[in-house]
Write a protein that holds these residues in place. Structure first.
Motif, PDB file in Angstrom:
ATOM      1  N   ASP A 121       0.812  -1.307   0.012  1.00  0.00           N
ATOM      2  CA  ASP A 121       0.003  -0.207  -0.163  1.00  0.00           C
ATOM      3  C   ASP A 121       0.904   1.169   0.089  1.00  0.00           C
ATOM      4  OD1 ASP A 121      -2.425  -1.346   0.211  1.00  0.00           O
ATOM      5  OD2 ASP A 121      -2.122  -1.729   2.298  1.00  0.00           O
ATOM      6  N   LEU A 122       0.621   2.002  -0.767  1.00  0.00           N
ATOM      7  CA  LEU A 122       1.426   3.354  -1.122  1.00  0.00           C
ATOM      8  C   LEU A 122       0.426   4.571  -1.027  1.00  0.00           C
ATOM      9  CD1 LEU A 122       3.857   2.441  -3.820  1.00  0.00           C
ATOM     10  CD2 LEU A 122       4.473   2.450  -1.360  1.00  0.00           C
ATOM     11  N   THR A 123       0.547   5.588  -0.251  1.00  0.00           N
ATOM     12  CA  THR A 123      -0.067   6.822  -0.318  1.00  0.00           C
ATOM     13  C   THR A 123       0.828   7.889  -0.662  1.00  0.00           C
ATOM     14  OG1 THR A 123      -1.231   5.978   1.609  1.00  0.00           O
ATOM     15  CG2 THR A 123      -1.481   8.369   1.299  1.00  0.00           C
ATOM     16  N   PHE A 124       0.122   8.798  -1.748  1.00  0.00           N
ATOM     17  CA  PHE A 124       0.812   9.899  -2.193  1.00  0.00           C
ATOM     18  C   PHE A 124      -0.285  11.062  -2.486  1.00  0.00           C
ATOM     19  CE2 PHE A 124       0.086   7.497  -6.066  1.00  0.00           C
ATOM     20  CZ  PHE A 124      -0.115   8.389  -6.831  1.00  0.00           C
ATOM     21  N   SER A 125       0.182  11.989  -2.724  1.00  0.00           N
ATOM     22  CA  SER A 125      -0.631  13.400  -2.891  1.00  0.00           C
ATOM     23  C   SER A 125      -0.159  13.828  -4.288  1.00  0.00           C
ATOM     24  CB  SER A 125      -0.622  14.303  -1.898  1.00  0.00           C
ATOM     25  OG  SER A 125       0.405  14.985  -1.802  1.00  0.00           O
ATOM     26  N   GLY A 126      -1.019  14.670  -4.892  1.00  0.00           N
ATOM     27  CA  GLY A 126      -0.896  15.487  -6.054  1.00  0.00           C
ATOM     28  C   GLY A 126      -1.744  16.319  -6.275  1.00  0.00           C
ATOM     29  N   SER A 127      -1.876  17.020  -7.354  1.00  0.00           N
ATOM     30  CA  SER A 127      -2.932  17.943  -7.618  1.00  0.00           C
ATOM     31  C   SER A 127      -3.566  17.351  -9.175  1.00  0.00           C
ATOM     32  CB  SER A 127      -2.554  19.276  -7.874  1.00  0.00           C
ATOM     33  OG  SER A 127      -1.587  19.268  -9.017  1.00  0.00           O
ATOM     34  N   LYS A 128      -4.840  17.747  -9.041  1.00  0.00           N
ATOM     35  CA  LYS A 128      -5.466  17.575 -10.364  1.00  0.00           C
ATOM     36  C   LYS A 128      -6.616  18.810 -10.844  1.00  0.00           C
ATOM     37  CE  LYS A 128      -9.557  15.319  -8.401  1.00  0.00           C
ATOM     38  NZ  LYS A 128     -10.734  15.691  -8.888  1.00  0.00           N
ATOM     39  N   THR A 129      -6.939  18.902 -11.941  1.00  0.00           N
ATOM     40  CA  THR A 129      -7.942  19.642 -12.426  1.00  0.00           C
ATOM     41  C   THR A 129      -9.327  19.509 -11.745  1.00  0.00           C
ATOM     42  OG1 THR A 129      -8.636  18.539 -14.257  1.00  0.00           O
ATOM     43  CG2 THR A 129      -6.718  20.007 -14.620  1.00  0.00           C
ATOM     44  N   ALA A 130      -9.989  20.469 -11.868  1.00  0.00           N
ATOM     45  CA  ALA A 130     -11.316  20.380 -11.092  1.00  0.00           C
ATOM     46  C   ALA A 130     -12.405  19.406 -11.878  1.00  0.00           C
ATOM     47  CB  ALA A 130     -11.985  21.576 -11.090  1.00  0.00           C
ATOM     48  N   LEU A 131     -12.171  19.026 -13.322  1.00  0.00           N
ATOM     49  CA  LEU A 131     -13.054  18.452 -14.093  1.00  0.00           C
ATOM     50  C   LEU A 131     -12.413  16.786 -14.081  1.00  0.00           C
ATOM     51  CD1 LEU A 131     -13.564  20.695 -17.060  1.00  0.00           C
ATOM     52  CD2 LEU A 131     -14.979  20.273 -15.079  1.00  0.00           C
ATOM     53  N   ALA A 132     -11.428  16.665 -13.534  1.00  0.00           N
ATOM     54  CA  ALA A 132     -10.652  15.266 -13.688  1.00  0.00           C
ATOM     55  C   ALA A 132     -11.373  14.613 -12.401  1.00  0.00           C
ATOM     56  CB  ALA A 132      -9.003  15.265 -13.229  1.00  0.00           C
ATOM     57  N   PRO A 133     -11.585  13.270 -12.819  1.00  0.00           N
ATOM     58  CA  PRO A 133     -12.269  12.514 -11.704  1.00  0.00           C
ATOM     59  C   PRO A 133     -11.181  12.010 -10.560  1.00  0.00           C
ATOM     60  CG  PRO A 133     -11.558  10.930 -13.409  1.00  0.00           C
ATOM     61  CD  PRO A 133     -11.297  12.447 -14.037  1.00  0.00           C
ATOM     62  N   ASP A 134     -11.707  11.663  -9.625  1.00  0.00           N
ATOM     63  CA  ASP A 134     -10.722  11.031  -8.356  1.00  0.00           C
ATOM     64  C   ASP A 134      -9.916   9.971  -8.944  1.00  0.00           C
ATOM     65  OD1 ASP A 134     -11.374   9.405  -5.232  1.00  0.00           O
ATOM     66  OD2 ASP A 134     -10.052  10.717  -5.717  1.00  0.00           O
ATOM     67  N   PHE A 135      -8.633  10.208  -8.480  1.00  0.00           N
ATOM     68  CA  PHE A 135      -7.703   9.079  -8.919  1.00  0.00           C
ATOM     69  C   PHE A 135      -7.984   7.833  -8.528  1.00  0.00           C
ATOM     70  CE2 PHE A 135      -4.780  13.074  -9.046  1.00  0.00           C
ATOM     71  CZ  PHE A 135      -4.215  12.856 -10.366  1.00  0.00           C
ATOM     72  N   ASN A 136      -8.633   7.521  -7.289  1.00  0.00           N
ATOM     73  CA  ASN A 136      -8.826   6.353  -6.798  1.00  0.00           C
ATOM     74  C   ASN A 136     -10.034   5.535  -7.540  1.00  0.00           C
ATOM     75  OD1 ASN A 136      -6.878   6.478  -4.730  1.00  0.00           O
ATOM     76  ND2 ASN A 136      -8.230   8.077  -3.657  1.00  0.00           N
ATOM     77  N   THR A 137     -10.682   6.318  -8.273  1.00  0.00           N
ATOM     78  CA  THR A 137     -11.681   5.713  -9.060  1.00  0.00           C
ATOM     79  C   THR A 137     -11.467   5.536 -10.607  1.00  0.00           C
ATOM     80  OG1 THR A 137     -12.875   8.053  -9.627  1.00  0.00           O
ATOM     81  CG2 THR A 137     -13.634   6.481  -7.616  1.00  0.00           C
ATOM     82  N   MET A 138     -10.334   5.959 -10.979  1.00  0.00           N
ATOM     83  CA  MET A 138      -9.968   5.987 -12.364  1.00  0.00           C
ATOM     84  C   MET A 138      -9.542   4.472 -12.830  1.00  0.00           C
ATOM     85  SD  MET A 138      -7.473   9.031 -13.192  1.00  0.00           S
ATOM     86  CE  MET A 138      -7.717  10.814 -13.164  1.00  0.00           C
ATOM     87  N   THR A 139     -10.044   4.088 -14.110  1.00  0.00           N
ATOM     88  CA  THR A 139      -9.664   2.801 -14.302  1.00  0.00           C
ATOM     89  C   THR A 139      -8.253   2.429 -14.546  1.00  0.00           C
ATOM     90  OG1 THR A 139     -11.895   2.705 -15.872  1.00  0.00           O
ATOM     91  CG2 THR A 139     -10.298   1.041 -16.176  1.00  0.00           C
TER      92      THR A 139
END
Length: 91
Positions: free
Chosen positions: A55-73
């Motif tokens: 298990d790895l946890t990290f942080s980053g930024s995304k645009t407002a329209l991008a989906p949550d990283f954890n739900t991306m295929t």
């Protein structure tokens, strides 16, 4: 007037030199980082990358329209292929 320019140039060069030498760090008593790759059954080549789930946890930024990283295929496929679970904390 030329003397003032020389002083200004000298002061700027001195300030730049001090700034770069102050950022050098160079502490020799940095903590030793333990290699835990054998504990998880790390593979140099091929998939999965590790035998035991990691298990790895990290942080980053995304645009407002991008989906949550954890739900991306693509992220889910990475986790399935590599046996490394990613928890992304985005802002």
């Amino acid at each position: 007037m030329a003397l003032n320019r020389r002083h200004a140039a000298l002061a700027a060069a001195l300030a730049g030199t001090l700034m770069f030498t102050a950022c050098g760090g160079g502490s020799s008593d940095a903590p030793e980082i333990e290699d835990s790759s054998a504990e998880f059954g790390f593979h140099d080549t091929g998939l999965p990358i590790v035998d035991k789930k990691l298990d790895l946890t990290f942080s980053g930024s995304k645009t407002a329209l991008a989906p949550d990283f954890n739900t991306m295929t693509v992220v889910k496929n990475w986790e399935k292929d590599t046996n490394v679970a990613l928890q992304v904390l985005a802002w």
